[in-house]
Design a protein around this motif. Structure first.
Motif, short mmCIF file in Angstrom:
data_model
loop_
_atom_site.label_atom_id
_atom_site.label_comp_id
_atom_site.label_asym_id
_atom_site.label_seq_id
_atom_site.Cartn_x
_atom_site.Cartn_y
_atom_site.Cartn_z
N ARG A 123 -10.54 13.13 4.40
CA ARG A 123 -9.18 13.16 3.89
C ARG A 123 -8.38 14.15 4.71
O ARG A 123 -8.89 14.72 5.67
CB ARG A 123 -9.18 13.52 2.40
N GLY A 124 -7.13 14.29 4.33
CA GLY A 124 -6.27 15.23 5.03
C GLY A 124 -6.01 14.79 6.44
O GLY A 124 -6.07 13.60 6.77
N HIS A 125 -5.78 15.76 7.32
CA HIS A 125 -5.41 15.41 8.67
C HIS A 125 -6.58 14.87 9.47
O HIS A 125 -6.42 14.30 10.54
CB HIS A 125 -4.77 16.62 9.37
N ILE A 178 -2.85 4.52 13.17
CA ILE A 178 -1.83 5.19 12.37
C ILE A 178 -2.23 5.23 10.89
O ILE A 178 -1.41 5.53 10.03
CB ILE A 178 -0.45 4.52 12.53
N LEU A 179 -3.46 4.90 10.60
CA LEU A 179 -4.00 4.95 9.24
C LEU A 179 -3.18 4.14 8.24
O LEU A 179 -2.97 4.57 7.11
CB LEU A 179 -4.12 6.41 8.78
N ALA A 216 1.87 3.36 2.67
CA ALA A 216 1.35 4.50 3.41
C ALA A 216 2.27 4.98 4.53
O ALA A 216 2.40 6.17 4.76
CB ALA A 216 -0.01 4.17 3.99
N CYS A 217 2.92 4.05 5.25
CA CYS A 217 3.69 4.49 6.41
C CYS A 217 5.04 5.04 6.02
O CYS A 217 5.62 5.85 6.74
CB CYS A 217 3.84 3.35 7.43
N TYR A 265 0.83 -1.21 0.00
CA TYR A 265 0.00 0.00 0.00
C TYR A 265 0.87 1.27 0.00
O TYR A 265 0.54 2.26 -0.62
CB TYR A 265 -0.86 -0.07 1.26
N LYS A 285 -8.59 12.48 8.48
CA LYS A 285 -8.98 11.16 7.99
C LYS A 285 -9.09 10.15 9.13
O LYS A 285 -8.30 10.18 10.07
CB LYS A 285 -7.91 10.70 7.01
N ALA A 290 -11.93 4.09 5.04
CA ALA A 290 -11.37 5.37 5.45
C ALA A 290 -12.38 6.44 5.12
O ALA A 290 -12.96 6.46 4.05
CB ALA A 290 -10.07 5.62 4.70
#
Ligand code: FMN
Ligand code: SF4
Ligand code: FES
Lengths: 617, 256
Positions: free
Chosen positions: B151-153, B129-130, B44-45, B42, B155, B148
Motif C-alpha cells: 500500500r501507500g507509495h 499508473i495503478l 482511482a485516477c 473504481y 503499491k 495489487a
C-alpha cells in the motif's frame, strides 16, 4: 443462567455488591497497556503468591483485582488500595510485601510510593486529590481501574447492562434513537457525526438484514483509548452494541480489532462468551423476539482499514481499500446491507445515556458537543496517560492541570491532536476549548483522541515530515492525489528540512494540499495535508528560517545544524566516547573540539554531555 | 429518463447510468484513465472529476468522480470549471512525475498544457499508473491471477510472490485494457509469454493459424460449457462453417 427480567438483573447486582462490600480492602493492580509494559503482571503474581501463602484475616484472594488502565501511565506500574482510594506509583515486586504488611494490615501509608505533585512537591495519598484525576470526568472510561475486565459479575456489580435491559424491555427502538439523538452524542472515532442520526437513517432503510459494527482499529500511532476500553471494560462496548442493534434491527454484529491488540481480542472474546451465558447475547434476549450476536474480526493493522468503507471490505474478507461514498454505508454497507459503524468509545457512552437519560448527558460538555472525550496524553508532559474530560475543556487545562505541565518546565511549543492527519496548535490556541468544532476551526481536528505535547526543542518542519511519511506509507495507494500528492508533499518537506528549500515552495505545497483535499477519495487523503497545513499556518516563520536562512531554529534538522563545544567543557571525554564518527578530539581534562567535517549531526554528544557544554546552532 | 444540465445544456440521461456516460454522449472530452465499460467503476485516477450542484442546494457545490456518480434528476454538472481544470492539471503533473516516460501520460498532460512535471521525478518509475483496470478485468474473467500488492507509495500490481502466476491463462485481457500499455507480452504465433509465464498456443486445424492458449481453452471448456472440440478451429473457420451450413439450408429450401 439466563437473565430474563430487569428484576433479576437488579438482584444479581445486589448480590455482587454485597459480596464486594464484605471485602475490607481491595488491591487493584492496574493491567492497562502502560502498566503491563512496566511489569504489572509480575506484581500481580507476587500479590497472588503472598496472599495465597499467608493467611491474613479479612483479606482473601478475592480482594486482588486486575483492572484496565487506571490512567496515570507515566507512573506505571500502579497499585490502588480500595475503598481508601490510595494510589501507589512505580510499584516494584519488592514493594508488595510492604504494601500487604503496612497498608493492608495496619492502614499505614508508604510515603515513597505516593504521587508527588510536580508544582508543590507535596505527596498525595488519595488519587481523587491528584490534579490529574480531579480535573477529569469519566464516562466512557468509567470502569477502567475499578473492575475486573474478565468478569461479567464485576461489570454487573457497578451497574452494567442496566441500560441495555432498560432499552430492550422498556423502550421502543424509536424511543432509543430519539434519546440518543437528544443526547447529542457524536461519533468519537473522529468524524463527530451525530450517532442518533446515523442510527435513524439505518433503521429506515428497508431490508431484511442490518448490521452493527464496532470500529476498534485505532490506527493513530500513540493512541490507546479504544484499546484501553476494549481491554479494560469490554462489556461496556458489547452493551452499547446490543442497544444499537436493538435500535436499528440488527441480528449480527462485528467488532473489528487490530491485530496488535491481542489482549483486547481475548478480553472481548471472554466478555462475549459470558454475555451469551447470561442470555444477554444470542437468541431471544431478555425473553423478547430480539436476537443478536457478536463476532470479532481481526484487522491487519493498516491505518486505512479504520476508514469505514475500507473496514467493511476488510470484514467481508476483501482488500481493505476505501470505495467512493456516493452511496453511504448506513444505506449500503457490509455485504451491501444497511450498516451502523461506530467507534469503541461511542458505544461505551451509549449504555449510560440510556440509563441516565439524554438530559444528564447534555448537562456535561458544551453546546453541540455534549459529553466527554477520552484522550491519550503523550509527549513532553509530566503526566502522560489516559484521560477523559468534558467537551469544552481547554487545552491549557489538559496540558497544565491534568498533564502537570511540560517536563523540566520547558516552554510549550505546540500540541498535536487528531492523529497523523491532525494538526499542531501553538500557544496562542491554548485557551481554545477542546471539542469537534473548535478544533476543526483551529485547523486541527479531534480525530480519535491522540494528544501529543511538544516543547521548544521540537522542529515543526520535522513534525510535518514525520506525519507525512507515516501517511505516505499508510495511504492505501488507490487514488492519485493521495498516493502521489502526499508523496510529493513529503518530498518537498524533506527538501526544506535539508536546506534545499526555495522561495515559492511553501506556496506550491499549499496549492498541492488544496488539490489533494479536493481530489482524494477518502478521509485519509482529504485530511492528509493537515500536518503541513496546520504547521505552516502557525509556524510559517520556522519554515522560512529553513528556506531563507538555512537554519533550523529548534536545532533538529540535521543538515542545518552545527554542534560546537563551549567553555563549560571540563574534558570528561564522555562525548568523545559517544561519537561514533570520531569527530571529537581532545585530551582528558582539556576542552574538546568537534571536527565539523566529520560530524554527522547525530546529536549523540549532546545526549551524553552533563555539563551543558555543547551548543547547537 | 433523468433531466440534467451539462455545461449549461439541458440533456436527458438514462436512469442508473453514471455521469461520465452522459457527459461523453455530449461529445465532451474529459479524461478517465481508470475507467472502462467492461468493468465496474473504481474512482482511482480522479481525472474524471466534475463539479456538481442543484438549484435547491443554495449555491453549495461538490466535486465528484463522474465515472462513479449516478445521474440524478436536476443535477447541474460543469466539466471544465477553473477548479476542475486545476485539479486535472495537478493530477497529470503528479502522474508525469511518477510515470515520466509514458507516452499516453505525456500526451494527455500536454493537452492540459503540461510538458514537464513541476515535481521531483519518482525514482524507479514505471508506466503503471495503478488504475486497477488489469486486476479488475482479471477478476471479472474469473482468474484473479494478479493483484495489487502493498500500500501507500510502494503499491504495485504483481502476481502472487512475483512469480509466474499459477492462475493466469494467458488471455491477455490485462495487456489489452492497460491504458498506458505498461503490461508487456510476447507472442510468436506458437508461444505466448506474459507475467513471466509461458503458454502454448492452439492451432486451427483448418487454417493452421494460432488461436488461444491451451490453458484458456481448457478453462472455457470447463467453466463456460463450451463444447470440447470448439477450439480445434479458429473463429474464422467457425464462421466459414456456419456460412456453408446456411448456404446449404437455403439450397434445400430452394430445392424443396
Ligand atoms: C484514514 C481513516 C482512518 C480511520 N481510523 C479510525 C479508527 O482507527 N477508529 C475509528 O473509530 N474510526 C476511524 N476512522 C473513522 C471511521 O471512518 C468512522 O467514521 C467511524 O468509525 C465512525 O464511528 P463514530 O461515528 O462512532 O466515530 C478513520 C477514518 C479515516 C478516514
Ligand atoms: S485517499 Fe488515500 S487512502 Fe483514501 S482511497 Fe485514496 S489513496 Fe486510498
Ligand atoms: S475515470 Fe473516474 S476516477 Fe478514474
Amino acid at each position: 443462567m439466563r437473565i430474563s427480567t430487569p428484576k433479576q438483573l437488579k438482584e444479581l447486582q445486589k448480590k455482587f455488591q454485597d459480596r464486594d462490600n464484605k471485602l475490607a480492602k481491595k488491591i487493584i493492580v492496574c493491567h492497562g497497556p502502560g502498566c503491563l509494559a512496566s511489569g504489572a503482571e509480575k506484581i500481580y503474581q507476587e500479590f497472588k503468591k503472598i496472599l495465597s501463602e499467608k493467611k491474613i484475616t479479612g483479606i482473601t484472594l478475592e480482594a486482588l483485582k486486575k483492572t484496565g488502565c487506571h490512567g496515570l501511565c507515566e507512573k506505571a506500574p500502579l497499585v490502588a488500595i480500595e475503598p481508601d482510594k490510595i494510589l501507589y506509583t512505580h510499584v516494584k515486586e519488592r514493594h508488595v510485601v510492604d504494601i500487604i504488611e503496612k497498608t493492608i494490615k495496619k492502614n499505614e501509608i508508604i510515603p515513597e510510593l505516593l504521587y508527588v505533585d510536580p508544582q508543590t512537591k507535596e505527596k498525595i495519598v488519595r488519587y481523587p486529590d491528584i490534579k490529574f484525576y480531579s480535573h477529569q470526568t469519566r464516562i466512557a472510561l468509567r470502569n477502567l481501574g475499578h473492575i475486573n475486565a474478565a468478569d461479567i459479575d464485576d461489570y454487573i456489580r457497578v451497574g452494567g447492562y442496566q441500560g441495555m435491559v432498560k432499552a430492550v424491555t422498556k423502550m421502543t427502538p424509536e424511543a432509543i434513537i430519539e434519546e440518543i439523538s437528544k443526547s447529542g452524542l457524536r461519533g468519537r472515532g473522529g468524524g463527530g457525526f451525530p450517532t442518533g442520526r446515523k442510527w435513524a437513517t439505518c433503521r429506515k432503510v428497508e431490508d431484511d438484514t442490518h448490521y452493527v459494527i464496532c470500529n476498534g482499529d485505532e490506527g493513530d500511532p500513540g493512541a490507546f483509548m479504544d484499546r484501553a476500553i476494549m481491554e479494560g471494560d469490554p462489556h461496556s462496548v458489547l452493551e452499547g452494541m446490543i442497544i444499537a442493534a436493538f435500535a436499528v434491527g440488527a441480528r449480527d454484529g462485528y467488532i473489528y480489532v487490530r491485530e496488535e491488540y491481542p489482549l483486547a481480542v481475548i478480553n472481548l472474546q471472554i466478555a462475549i462468551e459470558q454475555a451469551r451465558e447470561y442470555g444477554l447475547l444470542g437468541e431471544q434476549i431478555m425473553g423478547t423476539y430480539f436476537s443478536f450476536d457478536i463476532q470479532i474480526n481481526r484487522g491487519a493493522g493498516a491505518f486505512v482499514c479504520g476508514e469505514s468503507s475500507a473496514l467493511m471490505k476488510s470484514v467481508a474478507g476483501e482488500v481493505g481499500e476505501p470505495r467512493a461514498k456516493y452511496i453511504r454505508s448506513v444505506v449500503k454497507g457490509l455485504y451491501d446491507k444497511p450498516t451502523v459503524l461506530n467507534n469503541v468509545e461511542t458505544y461505551a457512552n451509549v449504555p449510560l445515556i440510556i440509563e441516565k437519560g439524554a438530559d444528564w448527558f447534555t448537562g456535561i460538555g458544551v453546546k453541540k458537543n455534549s459529553g466527554t472525550k477520552a484522550f491519550s496524553l503523550v509527549g513532553k508532559v509530566r503526566n502522560t496517560g489516559l484521560i477523559e474530560v468534558p467537551m469544552g475543556t481547554t487545552l491549557r487545562e489538559i496540558i497544565y492541570d491534568i498533564g502537570g505541565g511540560l517536563i523540566d518546565g520547558r516552554p510549550f511549543k505546540a500540541v498535536q491532536t487528531g492523529g497523523p492527519s491532525g494538526g499542531c496548535l501553538p500557544d496562542t490556541m491554548l485557551d481554545s476549548p477542546v471539542d469537534f468544532d473548535s478544533l476543526t476551526k483551529a485547523g486541527s481536528m479531534m480525530g480519535s483522541g491522540g494528544m501529543i505535547v511538544m516543547d521548544d526543542r521540537t522542529c515543526m518542519v520535522d513534525v510535518a515530515k514525520y506525519f507525512l511519511s507515516f501517511l505516505v506509507s499508510e495511504s492505501c495507494g488507490k487514488c492519485n492525489p493521495c498516493r502521489e500528492g502526499l508523496y510529493q508533499l513529503y518530498k518537498l518537506a524533506i527538501k526544506i528540512s535539508e536546506g534545499r528549500g526555495e522561495e515559492g515552495d511553501l506556496e506550491k505545497m499549499e496549492k498541492l494540499s488544496d488539490m489533494i483535499i479536493l481530489g482524494s477519495l477518502c478521509g485519509l487523503g482529504k485530511s492528509g495535508p493537515n500536518p503541513f497545513l496546520s504547521t505552516v499556518r502557525y509556524f510559517r516563520e520556522e519554515y522560512l528560517a529553513h528556506i531563507r536562512d538555512k537554519k533550523c531554529p529548534a536545532g533538529v534538522c540535521r543538515e542545518l545544524i552545527r554542534f560546537e563545544i563551549n567553555d563549560k567543557c571540563d574534558g570528561c571525554t564522555a562525548c568523545l566516547m559517544a561519537c561514533a564518527y570520531n569527530a571529537i578530539t581532545g585530551s582528558k581534562k582539556q576542552p574538546h573540539v568537534i571536527n565539523q567535517e566529520l560530524c554527522t549531526h547525530c546529536g549523540a554528544c549532546v545526549t551524553v554531555c552533563t555539563r551543558n557544554a555543547i551548543d547547537v546552532f | 429518463m433523468v433531466n440534467i444540465t451539462i455545461n449549461g445544456k439541458l440533456v436527458q440521461a438514462y436512469e442508473g447510468e453514471m455521469l461520465l456516460a452522459a457527459i461523453r454522449r455530449e461529445n465532451i472530452d474529459i479524461p478517465a484513465l481508470c475507467h472502462h465499460e467492461a468493468v465496474e467503476p473504481y474512482g482511482a485516477c480522479r481525472l474524471c472529476m466534475v463539479e456538481i450542484t442543484k438549484n435547491e442546494w443554495d449555491g453549495w457545490k461538490n466535486h465528484v468522480t463522474s465515472c462513479l456518480y449516478p445521474v440524478e434528476e436536476g443535477l447541474i454538472v460543469n466539466t471544465h470549471t477553473p477548479t476542475v481544470i486545476e485539479l486535472r492539471k495537478t493530477i497529470l503533473d503528479l502522474f508525469l512525475a511518477s510515470s515520466p516516460h509514458s507516452t499516453v501520460i505525456k500526451k494527455l498532460a500536454a493537452e492540459y498544457g503540461i510538458t514537464r512535471t513541476s515535481y521531483e521525478e519518482v525514482p524507479d518509475s514505471t508506466d503503471c499508473i495503478l488504475c486497477g483496470l488489469c486486476t479488475r478485468i482479471c477478476d471479472k474473467m474469473g482468474f484473479s491471477a494478479i493483484s495489487a500488492v502493498g500500500r501507500g507509495h510502494g503499491k504495485e500490481i504483481a502476481p502472487p510472490l512475483k512469480e509466474p502466476p499459477p492462475d493466469c491463462v494467458g488471455c491477455l485481457s490485462c495487456a489489452y485494457i492497460c491504458p498506458t500499455h505498461y503490461i508487456q507480452f510476447t507472442d510468436n504465433g506458437k508461444e505466448r509469454t506474459i507475467w513471466g509465464k509461458k503458454f502454448k498456443l492452439l492451432r486451427c486445424e483448418k487454417t493452421g493459424l494460432p488461436t488461444i492458449t491451451e490453458e484458456f481453452a481448457a478453462y472455457l471448456i470447463k467453466h463456460r460449457e463450451i463444447p470440447e472440440d470448439y477450439f480445434k478451429i479458429n473463429d474464422l473457420s467457425h464462421r466459414r462453417e456456419l456460412a456453408l451450413k446456411m448456404g446449404q439450408i437455403t439450397q434445400w429450401g430452394r430445392e424443396a
